[in-house]
Motif scaffolding. Sequence first.
Motif, PDB file in Angstrom:
ATOM      1  N   PHE A  43     -37.674   7.711  50.413  1.00  0.00           N
ATOM      2  CA  PHE A  43     -38.857   7.943  51.176  1.00  0.00           C
ATOM      3  C   PHE A  43     -38.803   7.759  52.644  1.00  0.00           C
ATOM      4  N   ILE A  44     -38.295   6.890  53.045  1.00  0.00           N
ATOM      5  CA  ILE A  44     -38.279   6.594  54.470  1.00  0.00           C
ATOM      6  C   ILE A  44     -37.332   7.646  55.465  1.00  0.00           C
ATOM      7  N   GLY A  45     -36.130   7.756  54.518  1.00  0.00           N
ATOM      8  CA  GLY A  45     -35.244   8.634  55.241  1.00  0.00           C
ATOM      9  C   GLY A  45     -35.560  10.109  55.107  1.00  0.00           C
ATOM     10  N   ASP A  46     -36.470  10.448  54.140  1.00  0.00           N
ATOM     11  CA  ASP A  46     -36.889  11.703  54.260  1.00  0.00           C
ATOM     12  C   ASP A  46     -38.128  12.170  55.232  1.00  0.00           C
ATOM     13  N   LEU A  77     -36.128  -0.844  58.811  1.00  0.00           N
ATOM     14  CA  LEU A  77     -36.337   0.601  59.256  1.00  0.00           C
ATOM     15  C   LEU A  77     -35.460   1.083  59.850  1.00  0.00           C
ATOM     16  N   VAL A  78     -35.005   0.446  61.144  1.00  0.00           N
ATOM     17  CA  VAL A  78     -33.882   0.894  61.945  1.00  0.00           C
ATOM     18  C   VAL A  78     -32.530   1.489  61.262  1.00  0.00           C
ATOM     19  N   GLN A  79     -32.174   0.525  60.284  1.00  0.00           N
ATOM     20  CA  GLN A  79     -30.984   0.610  59.581  1.00  0.00           C
ATOM     21  C   GLN A  79     -31.071   1.995  58.778  1.00  0.00           C
ATOM     22  N   THR A  80     -32.271   2.069  57.951  1.00  0.00           N
ATOM     23  CA  THR A  80     -32.665   3.096  56.864  1.00  0.00           C
ATOM     24  C   THR A  80     -32.513   4.500  57.675  1.00  0.00           C
ATOM     25  N   VAL A  81     -33.101   4.550  58.952  1.00  0.00           N
ATOM     26  CA  VAL A  81     -33.461   5.670  59.647  1.00  0.00           C
ATOM     27  C   VAL A  81     -32.301   6.240  60.127  1.00  0.00           C
ATOM     28  N   GLN A  82     -31.681   5.600  60.597  1.00  0.00           N
ATOM     29  CA  GLN A  82     -30.309   5.650  61.249  1.00  0.00           C
ATOM     30  C   GLN A  82     -29.205   6.305  60.513  1.00  0.00           C
ATOM     31  N   GLU A  83     -29.123   5.662  59.184  1.00  0.00           N
ATOM     32  CA  GLU A  83     -28.368   6.540  58.346  1.00  0.00           C
ATOM     33  C   GLU A  83     -28.708   7.653  57.764  1.00  0.00           C
ATOM     34  N   ALA A  84     -29.992   7.915  57.795  1.00  0.00           N
ATOM     35  CA  ALA A  84     -30.622   9.394  57.284  1.00  0.00           C
ATOM     36  C   ALA A  84     -30.338  10.239  58.448  1.00  0.00           C
ATOM     37  N   VAL A  85     -30.459   9.883  59.703  1.00  0.00           N
ATOM     38  CA  VAL A  85     -30.625  11.025  60.648  1.00  0.00           C
ATOM     39  C   VAL A  85     -30.064  10.199  61.902  1.00  0.00           C
ATOM     40  N   PRO A  86     -28.501  10.004  61.935  1.00  0.00           N
ATOM     41  CA  PRO A  86     -28.012   9.328  62.933  1.00  0.00           C
ATOM     42  C   PRO A  86     -28.061   9.977  64.313  1.00  0.00           C
ATOM     43  N   GLU A  87     -28.472  11.074  64.448  1.00  0.00           N
ATOM     44  CA  GLU A  87     -28.727  11.577  65.924  1.00  0.00           C
ATOM     45  C   GLU A  87     -30.022  11.161  66.568  1.00  0.00           C
ATOM     46  N   ALA A  88     -30.872  10.849  65.710  1.00  0.00           N
ATOM     47  CA  ALA A  88     -32.279  10.393  66.000  1.00  0.00           C
ATOM     48  C   ALA A  88     -32.292   9.364  67.119  1.00  0.00           C
ATOM     49  N   THR A  89     -33.225   9.227  67.800  1.00  0.00           N
ATOM     50  CA  THR A  89     -33.231   8.212  69.076  1.00  0.00           C
ATOM     51  C   THR A  89     -34.664   7.492  68.640  1.00  0.00           C
ATOM     52  N   LEU A  90     -34.816   6.182  68.625  1.00  0.00           N
ATOM     53  CA  LEU A  90     -35.646   5.412  67.981  1.00  0.00           C
ATOM     54  C   LEU A  90     -36.827   4.746  69.076  1.00  0.00           C
ATOM     55  N   CYS A  91     -38.078   4.648  68.625  1.00  0.00           N
ATOM     56  CA  CYS A  91     -38.994   4.064  69.413  1.00  0.00           C
ATOM     57  C   CYS A  91     -39.696   2.989  68.563  1.00  0.00           C
ATOM     58  N   LEU A  92     -39.269   1.564  69.029  1.00  0.00           N
ATOM     59  CA  LEU A  92     -39.652   0.474  68.052  1.00  0.00           C
ATOM     60  C   LEU A  92     -41.044  -0.011  68.492  1.00  0.00           C
TER      61      LEU A  92
END
Length: 287
Positions: A43-46, A77-92
Amino acid sequence: MAGQTPAMALSSCEANDMIIIGEKINGTRKEVGAAIVKRDANFIGDLALRQFQSGVTFLDLNAGGLPEREPQDLAWLVQTVQEAVPEATLCLDSPNHLALLAGIEKAAKTVMLNSLSAELFRVEGVLPLACQFQTELIILPIGDKGIPPDAEGRMTIVRQLVEMTRKGGLPDEKLYVDPLVMAISTGIENGNITLETCRKIREEFPAVHLTCGLSNISFGMPLRSILNQAFLVLAIQAGMDSAILDPQNRELRAMMMAAETVLGKDRHCMNFNRAFRAGKIGPVKGS
Ligand code: THG
Protein backbone atom coordinates in the motif's frame (compact mmCIF):
# COMPACT_ATOMS: atom_id res chain seq x y z
CA MET A 1 20.61 36.58 -14.71
CA ALA A 2 20.90 39.58 -17.07
CA GLY A 3 17.72 41.24 -18.23
CA GLN A 4 15.62 39.98 -15.37
CA THR A 5 12.41 41.87 -14.81
CA PRO A 6 11.44 42.66 -11.21
CA ALA A 7 8.69 40.06 -11.42
CA MET A 8 11.16 37.38 -12.44
CA ALA A 9 13.54 38.40 -9.69
CA LEU A 10 10.78 37.48 -7.23
CA SER A 11 11.34 33.84 -7.98
CA SER A 12 14.29 32.21 -6.24
CA CYS A 13 13.84 29.16 -8.40
CA GLU A 14 15.79 29.54 -11.64
CA ALA A 15 14.52 26.34 -13.16
CA ASN A 16 11.01 27.79 -13.38
CA ASP A 17 9.41 24.65 -11.98
CA MET A 18 7.65 24.46 -8.63
CA ILE A 19 9.29 22.17 -6.11
CA ILE A 20 6.50 19.78 -5.18
CA ILE A 21 6.46 17.83 -1.94
CA GLY A 22 3.95 14.96 -2.23
CA GLU A 23 1.67 14.91 0.85
CA LYS A 24 -0.07 11.56 0.64
CA ILE A 25 2.04 9.37 2.92
CA ASN A 26 0.68 10.88 6.11
CA GLY A 27 -0.28 8.67 9.06
CA THR A 28 -3.04 11.05 10.12
CA ARG A 29 -4.90 9.91 6.97
CA LYS A 30 -6.98 6.89 7.96
CA GLU A 31 -5.88 4.33 5.37
CA VAL A 32 -2.24 5.36 5.65
CA GLY A 33 -2.29 5.13 9.46
CA ALA A 34 -3.74 1.61 9.19
CA ALA A 35 -1.16 0.59 6.59
CA ILE A 36 1.65 1.75 8.89
CA VAL A 37 0.28 -0.27 11.83
CA LYS A 38 -0.13 -3.34 9.58
CA ARG A 39 3.28 -2.79 7.93
CA ASP A 40 1.51 -2.97 4.55
CA ALA A 41 4.49 -2.29 2.29
CA ASN A 42 2.47 -2.74 -0.90
CA PHE A 43 0.00 0.00 0.00
CA ILE A 44 2.72 2.49 1.00
CA GLY A 45 4.98 1.57 -1.93
CA ASP A 46 2.11 2.10 -4.35
CA LEU A 47 1.31 5.54 -2.88
CA ALA A 48 4.97 6.47 -3.20
CA LEU A 49 5.28 5.26 -6.78
CA ARG A 50 2.13 6.97 -7.99
CA GLN A 51 3.13 10.32 -6.50
CA PHE A 52 6.63 9.96 -7.88
CA GLN A 53 5.35 9.22 -11.36
CA SER A 54 3.12 12.27 -11.35
CA GLY A 55 6.21 14.40 -10.78
CA VAL A 56 7.43 15.36 -7.32
CA THR A 57 10.78 16.58 -6.04
CA PHE A 58 10.24 15.24 -2.51
CA LEU A 59 7.94 12.70 -0.89
CA ASP A 60 6.70 13.78 2.56
CA LEU A 61 6.70 10.94 5.09
CA ASN A 62 4.64 11.54 8.23
CA ALA A 63 4.18 8.51 10.49
CA GLY A 64 1.55 10.10 12.74
CA GLY A 65 0.46 7.64 15.42
CA LEU A 66 1.73 7.34 18.97
CA PRO A 67 4.85 9.41 19.77
CA GLU A 68 6.65 6.42 21.31
CA ARG A 69 6.19 4.42 18.08
CA GLU A 70 7.20 7.25 15.78
CA PRO A 71 10.93 6.49 15.42
CA GLN A 72 10.35 2.88 14.40
CA ASP A 73 7.36 3.79 12.21
CA LEU A 74 9.22 6.52 10.35
CA ALA A 75 12.26 4.26 9.88
CA TRP A 76 9.94 1.62 8.37
CA LEU A 77 8.33 4.21 6.08
CA VAL A 78 11.74 5.37 4.83
CA GLN A 79 12.87 1.84 4.12
CA THR A 80 9.61 0.87 2.44
CA VAL A 81 9.38 3.96 0.22
CA GLN A 82 13.01 3.67 -0.76
CA GLU A 83 12.59 0.05 -1.84
CA ALA A 84 9.55 0.99 -3.94
CA VAL A 85 11.09 4.16 -5.47
CA PRO A 86 14.89 4.22 -5.08
CA GLU A 87 15.15 7.55 -6.97
CA ALA A 88 12.83 9.45 -4.61
CA THR A 89 14.14 12.11 -2.24
CA LEU A 90 12.40 12.01 1.12
CA CYS A 91 11.01 14.74 3.36
CA LEU A 92 10.80 13.49 6.94
CA ASP A 93 7.81 15.16 8.62
CA SER A 94 8.01 15.13 12.42
CA PRO A 95 8.77 17.54 15.27
CA ASN A 96 10.54 14.69 17.08
CA HIS A 97 14.30 14.59 16.48
CA LEU A 98 14.49 10.92 17.53
CA ALA A 99 12.07 9.99 14.76
CA LEU A 100 13.96 12.20 12.28
CA LEU A 101 17.27 10.57 13.23
CA ALA A 102 15.79 7.07 12.86
CA GLY A 103 14.62 8.07 9.37
CA ILE A 104 17.95 9.66 8.40
CA GLU A 105 19.79 6.48 9.41
CA LYS A 106 17.68 4.40 7.00
CA ALA A 107 17.80 6.91 4.15
CA ALA A 108 20.07 6.24 1.18
CA LYS A 109 20.60 9.92 0.41
CA THR A 110 20.32 13.33 2.02
CA VAL A 111 16.78 14.10 3.13
CA MET A 112 14.70 17.17 3.78
CA LEU A 113 13.67 17.70 7.42
CA ASN A 114 10.15 18.99 8.19
CA SER A 115 10.66 20.92 10.39
CA LEU A 116 12.51 23.38 12.61
CA SER A 117 10.62 25.99 14.64
CA ALA A 118 11.76 28.32 17.41
CA GLU A 119 10.27 26.03 20.07
CA LEU A 120 13.15 25.11 22.36
CA PHE A 121 12.79 21.33 21.92
CA ARG A 122 13.08 21.67 18.15
CA VAL A 123 15.99 24.13 18.30
CA GLU A 124 17.81 21.67 20.55
CA GLY A 125 16.72 18.55 18.68
CA VAL A 126 16.20 19.32 14.98
CA LEU A 127 18.70 22.13 14.28
CA PRO A 128 21.81 20.03 15.12
CA LEU A 129 20.57 17.20 12.88
CA ALA A 130 20.03 19.55 9.92
CA CYS A 131 23.48 21.10 10.36
CA GLN A 132 25.26 17.78 10.91
CA PHE A 133 23.70 16.03 7.91
CA GLN A 134 23.46 19.19 5.74
CA THR A 135 19.81 18.48 4.95
CA GLU A 136 17.26 20.63 3.23
CA LEU A 137 15.21 22.12 6.07
CA ILE A 138 11.67 23.46 6.42
CA ILE A 139 11.40 26.34 8.88
CA LEU A 140 8.16 27.26 10.66
CA PRO A 141 7.52 30.60 12.39
CA ILE A 142 6.23 28.99 15.58
CA GLY A 143 7.69 30.03 18.94
CA ASP A 144 7.23 28.84 22.50
CA LYS A 145 4.13 31.06 22.62
CA GLY A 146 2.63 29.55 19.47
CA ILE A 147 2.03 31.02 16.02
CA PRO A 148 2.26 34.83 15.82
CA PRO A 149 -1.02 36.20 14.43
CA ASP A 150 0.58 38.69 12.05
CA ALA A 151 3.28 38.79 9.39
CA GLU A 152 5.72 40.93 11.38
CA GLY A 153 5.53 38.53 14.35
CA ARG A 154 6.27 35.61 12.02
CA MET A 155 9.20 37.53 10.49
CA THR A 156 10.77 38.03 13.92
CA ILE A 157 10.90 34.24 14.35
CA VAL A 158 12.10 33.62 10.78
CA ARG A 159 14.98 36.07 11.39
CA GLN A 160 15.97 34.25 14.58
CA LEU A 161 15.89 30.87 12.87
CA VAL A 162 17.83 31.96 9.78
CA GLU A 163 20.49 33.42 12.06
CA MET A 164 20.75 30.03 13.78
CA THR A 165 20.98 28.01 10.57
CA ARG A 166 23.61 30.39 9.17
CA LYS A 167 25.64 30.03 12.36
CA GLY A 168 25.31 26.25 12.05
CA GLY A 169 26.73 26.37 8.52
CA LEU A 170 23.55 25.61 6.59
CA PRO A 171 23.31 27.72 3.41
CA ASP A 172 20.11 29.72 2.83
CA GLU A 173 19.53 27.74 -0.39
CA LYS A 174 18.75 24.67 1.74
CA LEU A 175 16.02 26.46 3.67
CA TYR A 176 12.33 26.18 2.84
CA VAL A 177 10.48 28.78 4.88
CA ASP A 178 6.83 27.90 5.51
CA PRO A 179 4.93 31.13 6.33
CA LEU A 180 2.13 28.95 7.79
CA VAL A 181 -1.22 28.58 6.10
CA MET A 182 -4.21 28.63 8.47
CA ALA A 183 -7.79 27.78 7.55
CA ILE A 184 -9.71 30.66 5.97
CA SER A 185 -12.82 29.26 7.70
CA THR A 186 -11.33 30.21 11.09
CA GLY A 187 -10.07 33.70 10.26
CA ILE A 188 -10.95 36.01 7.38
CA GLU A 189 -7.42 37.47 7.22
CA ASN A 190 -5.59 34.13 7.34
CA GLY A 191 -4.88 34.06 3.60
CA ASN A 192 -3.67 37.67 3.51
CA ILE A 193 -1.39 37.17 6.53
CA THR A 194 0.34 34.24 4.81
CA LEU A 195 0.73 36.15 1.53
CA GLU A 196 2.15 39.21 3.30
CA THR A 197 4.61 36.96 5.16
CA CYS A 198 5.71 35.44 1.82
CA ARG A 199 6.45 38.88 0.35
CA LYS A 200 8.46 39.95 3.38
CA ILE A 201 10.51 36.74 3.37
CA ARG A 202 11.18 37.03 -0.38
CA GLU A 203 12.40 40.59 0.09
CA GLU A 204 14.61 39.97 3.11
CA PHE A 205 15.91 36.47 2.30
CA PRO A 206 16.08 36.19 -1.51
CA ALA A 207 17.99 32.89 -1.49
CA VAL A 208 15.58 30.80 0.59
CA HIS A 209 12.73 28.75 -0.83
CA LEU A 210 9.14 29.30 0.23
CA THR A 211 6.86 26.33 0.82
CA CYS A 212 3.55 25.64 2.58
CA GLY A 213 0.92 23.06 3.41
CA LEU A 214 -1.41 24.37 0.74
CA SER A 215 -4.63 22.57 1.64
CA ASN A 216 -4.70 24.01 5.19
CA ILE A 217 -6.36 27.07 3.63
CA SER A 218 -9.54 25.13 2.77
CA PHE A 219 -10.16 23.11 5.98
CA GLY A 220 -13.84 23.15 6.90
CA MET A 221 -14.97 24.46 3.50
CA PRO A 222 -16.78 22.99 0.48
CA LEU A 223 -15.03 22.85 -2.92
CA ARG A 224 -11.66 22.55 -1.24
CA SER A 225 -9.76 21.96 -4.45
CA ILE A 226 -11.02 25.23 -5.96
CA LEU A 227 -9.99 27.20 -2.86
CA ASN A 228 -6.59 25.47 -2.89
CA GLN A 229 -6.13 26.44 -6.55
CA ALA A 230 -7.03 30.08 -5.95
CA PHE A 231 -4.65 30.31 -3.03
CA LEU A 232 -1.83 28.58 -4.90
CA VAL A 233 -1.99 31.15 -7.71
CA LEU A 234 -1.81 34.05 -5.24
CA ALA A 235 1.00 32.37 -3.30
CA ILE A 236 3.05 31.88 -6.47
CA GLN A 237 2.61 35.57 -7.22
CA ALA A 238 3.87 36.32 -3.69
CA GLY A 239 7.04 34.27 -4.34
CA MET A 240 6.11 30.72 -3.31
CA ASP A 241 8.30 28.28 -5.24
CA SER A 242 7.35 25.03 -3.50
CA ALA A 243 4.30 23.44 -1.88
CA ILE A 244 3.24 20.34 0.04
CA LEU A 245 0.26 19.08 -1.94
CA ASP A 246 -1.42 16.17 -3.70
CA PRO A 247 0.66 15.74 -6.87
CA GLN A 248 -2.01 13.53 -8.44
CA ASN A 249 -4.52 16.36 -8.52
CA ARG A 250 -4.37 17.26 -12.23
CA GLU A 251 -6.43 20.44 -11.97
CA LEU A 252 -4.11 21.77 -9.28
CA ARG A 253 -1.04 20.93 -11.36
CA ALA A 254 -2.48 22.64 -14.45
CA MET A 255 -3.38 25.74 -12.43
CA MET A 256 0.11 25.84 -10.93
CA MET A 257 1.77 25.69 -14.33
CA ALA A 258 -0.65 28.26 -15.75
CA ALA A 259 0.17 30.69 -12.93
CA GLU A 260 3.91 30.30 -13.47
CA THR A 261 3.47 30.83 -17.20
CA VAL A 262 1.38 34.01 -16.97
CA LEU A 263 3.73 35.40 -14.29
CA GLY A 264 6.64 35.16 -16.73
CA LYS A 265 8.39 32.28 -14.97
CA ASP A 266 8.14 29.90 -17.94
CA ARG A 267 10.52 31.01 -20.72
CA HIS A 268 8.98 30.72 -24.17
CA CYS A 269 6.05 29.01 -22.35
CA MET A 270 8.10 25.86 -22.83
CA ASN A 271 7.11 24.03 -19.65
CA PHE A 272 3.42 24.59 -20.23
CA ASN A 273 3.57 23.41 -23.83
CA ARG A 274 5.72 20.41 -22.98
CA ALA A 275 3.48 19.36 -20.10
CA PHE A 276 0.46 19.62 -22.38
CA ARG A 277 2.06 17.55 -25.13
CA ALA A 278 3.13 14.93 -22.58
CA GLY A 279 -0.45 14.74 -21.28
CA LYS A 280 0.60 15.93 -17.80
CA ILE A 281 -1.97 18.72 -17.94
CA GLY A 282 -5.22 18.91 -19.89
CA PRO A 283 -7.40 15.99 -20.97
CA VAL A 284 -6.15 12.55 -19.97
CA LYS A 285 -4.61 10.96 -23.08
CA GLY A 286 -6.64 8.19 -24.63
CA SER A 287 -9.95 9.23 -23.06
N1 THG B 1 3.48 22.66 6.78
C1 THG B 1 4.51 21.78 6.84
N2 THG B 1 4.30 20.45 6.90
C2 THG B 1 3.04 19.95 6.93
C3 THG B 1 1.93 20.82 6.87
C4 THG B 1 2.18 22.22 6.80
N3 THG B 1 2.83 18.59 6.99
C5 THG B 1 1.52 18.06 7.19
C6 THG B 1 0.48 18.91 6.49
N4 THG B 1 0.65 20.29 6.85
C7 THG B 1 0.61 18.75 4.98
N5 THG B 1 0.21 17.40 4.58
C8 THG B 1 -1.12 17.05 4.31
C9 THG B 1 -1.42 15.73 4.03
C10 THG B 1 -2.72 15.35 3.70
C11 THG B 1 -3.73 16.31 3.66
C12 THG B 1 -3.44 17.61 3.96
C13 THG B 1 -2.12 17.99 4.28
C14 THG B 1 -5.13 15.97 3.28
N6 THG B 1 -5.38 14.99 2.44
C15 THG B 1 -6.74 14.69 2.04
C16 THG B 1 -7.19 13.39 2.69
O1 THG B 1 -6.41 12.77 3.38
O2 THG B 1 -8.33 13.04 2.50
C17 THG B 1 -6.90 14.52 0.57
C18 THG B 1 -6.02 15.29 -0.31
C19 THG B 1 -6.65 15.61 -1.64
O3 THG B 1 -7.47 14.84 -2.13
O4 THG B 1 -6.30 16.68 -2.19
O5 THG B 1 -6.06 16.64 3.69
O6 THG B 1 1.28 23.07 6.75
N7 THG B 1 5.75 22.25 6.81
